[in-house]
Design a protein around this motif. Sequence first.
Motif, mmCIF file in Angstrom:
data_model
loop_
_atom_site.group_PDB
_atom_site.id
_atom_site.type_symbol
_atom_site.label_atom_id
_atom_site.label_comp_id
_atom_site.label_asym_id
_atom_site.label_seq_id
_atom_site.Cartn_x
_atom_site.Cartn_y
_atom_site.Cartn_z
ATOM 1 N N SER A 105 -13.918 -32.414 -9.552
ATOM 2 C CA SER A 105 -14.414 -31.755 -8.351
ATOM 3 C C SER A 105 -14.945 -30.366 -8.679
ATOM 4 C CB SER A 105 -13.301 -31.659 -7.312
ATOM 5 O OG SER A 105 -13.768 -31.037 -6.152
ATOM 6 N N ALA A 106 -14.276 -29.665 -9.571
ATOM 7 C CA ALA A 106 -14.726 -28.337 -9.974
ATOM 8 C C ALA A 106 -16.075 -28.410 -10.688
ATOM 9 C CB ALA A 106 -13.682 -27.678 -10.867
ATOM 10 N N CYS A 107 -16.245 -29.393 -11.552
ATOM 11 C CA CYS A 107 -17.523 -29.566 -12.258
ATOM 12 C C CYS A 107 -18.642 -29.891 -11.284
ATOM 13 C CB CYS A 107 -17.402 -30.661 -13.308
ATOM 14 S SG CYS A 107 -16.407 -30.168 -14.724
ATOM 15 N N ARG A 108 -18.323 -30.665 -10.271
ATOM 16 C CA ARG A 108 -19.313 -31.042 -9.263
ATOM 17 C C ARG A 108 -19.825 -29.798 -8.538
ATOM 18 N NH1 ARG A 108 -17.829 -34.548 -3.932
ATOM 19 N NH2 ARG A 108 -19.934 -34.902 -3.201
ATOM 20 N N TYR A 109 -18.907 -28.921 -8.149
ATOM 21 C CA TYR A 109 -19.311 -27.710 -7.434
ATOM 22 C C TYR A 109 -19.972 -26.694 -8.363
ATOM 23 C CZ TYR A 109 -17.408 -29.198 -3.033
ATOM 24 O OH TYR A 109 -17.199 -29.877 -1.867
ATOM 25 N N GLU A 110 -19.570 -26.670 -9.609
ATOM 26 C CA GLU A 110 -20.232 -25.783 -10.565
ATOM 27 C C GLU A 110 -21.684 -26.202 -10.749
ATOM 28 O OE1 GLU A 110 -20.291 -24.411 -15.225
ATOM 29 O OE2 GLU A 110 -18.705 -25.744 -14.548
ATOM 30 N N ALA A 111 -21.929 -27.496 -10.894
ATOM 31 C CA ALA A 111 -23.299 -27.996 -11.048
ATOM 32 C C ALA A 111 -24.121 -27.673 -9.803
ATOM 33 C CB ALA A 111 -23.284 -29.500 -11.310
ATOM 34 N N PHE A 112 -23.526 -27.829 -8.636
ATOM 35 C CA PHE A 112 -24.221 -27.517 -7.393
ATOM 36 C C PHE A 112 -24.574 -26.033 -7.343
ATOM 37 C CE2 PHE A 112 -24.021 -26.179 -2.896
ATOM 38 C CZ PHE A 112 -25.134 -26.850 -2.446
ATOM 39 N N GLY A 113 -23.650 -25.182 -7.728
ATOM 40 C CA GLY A 113 -23.917 -23.749 -7.750
ATOM 41 C C GLY A 113 -25.034 -23.387 -8.708
ATOM 42 N N ARG A 114 -25.060 -24.052 -9.855
ATOM 43 C CA ARG A 114 -26.117 -23.792 -10.831
ATOM 44 C C ARG A 114 -27.489 -24.204 -10.284
ATOM 45 N NH1 ARG A 114 -24.840 -23.073 -16.346
ATOM 46 N NH2 ARG A 114 -22.606 -22.808 -16.670
ATOM 47 N N VAL A 115 -27.548 -25.350 -9.625
ATOM 48 C CA VAL A 115 -28.819 -25.822 -9.058
ATOM 49 C C VAL A 115 -29.294 -24.893 -7.953
ATOM 50 C CG1 VAL A 115 -29.847 -27.669 -7.672
ATOM 51 C CG2 VAL A 115 -28.567 -28.226 -9.732
ATOM 52 N N MET A 116 -28.390 -24.488 -7.084
ATOM 53 C CA MET A 116 -28.784 -23.606 -5.990
ATOM 54 C C MET A 116 -29.179 -22.220 -6.513
ATOM 55 S SD MET A 116 -28.862 -25.616 -3.568
ATOM 56 C CE MET A 116 -29.126 -24.631 -2.120
ATOM 57 N N ALA A 117 -28.516 -21.746 -7.555
ATOM 58 C CA ALA A 117 -28.890 -20.466 -8.155
ATOM 59 C C ALA A 117 -30.280 -20.562 -8.783
ATOM 60 C CB ALA A 117 -27.859 -20.050 -9.200
ATOM 61 N N ALA A 118 -30.562 -21.682 -9.409
ATOM 62 C CA ALA A 118 -31.886 -21.877 -10.001
ATOM 63 C C ALA A 118 -32.959 -21.912 -8.917
ATOM 64 C CB ALA A 118 -31.907 -23.162 -10.825
ATOM 65 N N LEU A 119 -32.683 -22.587 -7.811
ATOM 66 C CA LEU A 119 -33.647 -22.635 -6.713
ATOM 67 C C LEU A 119 -33.829 -21.263 -6.074
ATOM 68 C CD1 LEU A 119 -32.767 -26.010 -4.961
ATOM 69 C CD2 LEU A 119 -34.699 -25.503 -6.459
ATOM 70 N N ALA A 120 -32.768 -20.477 -6.015
ATOM 71 C CA ALA A 120 -32.851 -19.154 -5.411
ATOM 72 C C ALA A 120 -33.735 -18.212 -6.220
ATOM 73 C CB ALA A 120 -31.459 -18.558 -5.254
ATOM 74 N N THR A 121 -33.862 -18.454 -7.520
ATOM 75 C CA THR A 121 -34.729 -17.603 -8.337
ATOM 76 C C THR A 121 -36.195 -17.946 -8.138
ATOM 77 O OG1 THR A 121 -34.640 -19.059 -10.268
ATOM 78 C CG2 THR A 121 -32.965 -17.328 -10.118
ATOM 79 N N LYS A 122 -36.476 -19.062 -7.528
ATOM 80 C CA LYS A 122 -37.851 -19.486 -7.274
ATOM 81 C C LYS A 122 -38.177 -19.258 -5.800
ATOM 82 C CE LYS A 122 -38.338 -20.782 -11.456
ATOM 83 N NZ LYS A 122 -39.125 -19.940 -12.346
ATOM 84 N N ALA A 123 -38.515 -18.023 -5.465
ATOM 85 C CA ALA A 123 -38.781 -17.663 -4.073
ATOM 86 C C ALA A 123 -39.914 -18.498 -3.484
ATOM 87 C CB ALA A 123 -39.109 -16.177 -3.976
ATOM 88 N N GLU A 124 -40.880 -18.858 -4.309
ATOM 89 C CA GLU A 124 -42.002 -19.662 -3.825
ATOM 90 C C GLU A 124 -41.523 -21.004 -3.261
ATOM 91 O OE1 GLU A 124 -45.333 -21.997 -6.165
ATOM 92 O OE2 GLU A 124 -45.599 -19.831 -6.281
#
Length: 148
Positions: free
Chosen positions: A23-42
Motif C-alpha cells: 500500500s505504501a508503494c502504491r501511494y508513493e508511485a501515485f505521489g511521484r506521478v502527480m508530482a511529475a504532472l505538477a511540474t508540467k503546468a501546460e
Amino acid sequence: MRRKHALRRPKDGTDPDDHSLASACRYEAFGRVMAALATKAEFIESCRDLTWWPGPDESWHIEWRDGPFASEVAALLARHPHATGRVVTADDVSAVLEVRGVRFELRAVDPMGRTEVRSRPHFWRLAEALDTTRRTTARHPWEELLGG
C-alpha cells in the motif's frame, strides 16, 4: 461477560486501513506521478476536470477532459525523472503506464493533443501571464484580468 468482536473486513478483500508495504508503494508511485504532472503546468492548465481514484487491483486511474492525448501524457511520465516508468499500451484516448510496479490507467475524454492546445488563441497560459520580460503592443493577460 461480553466478548469483543473484531471489525469485519469488506467482502471484496480490501482493507481500508491497510498500512502494508504494498500500500505504501502504491501511494508513493501515485505521489511521484502527480508530482511529475505538477511540474508540467501546460498539462494542468489545458485539462478540465482532472480526476483520479484508486482501482480495485492496486492500480490508479487518472482521467481528464480536453488537453493532451493519453499517449502524450504516458510518454511524458515515462521519461520524467520522478516518475520513470514503462508504457504498456497507449493510444489517443487511453494509456496504461507502470511506475514502480504500480499500474496507472490514463484516460483522455475529448482530447485535442498538445499541438492543438498550444495553437488555440483563447488558451490562457499562466507562464505567459507571468512573463514580464515579453514586450508587446497588446495588453498583457494580467492587465485584461485585472482590468488595467
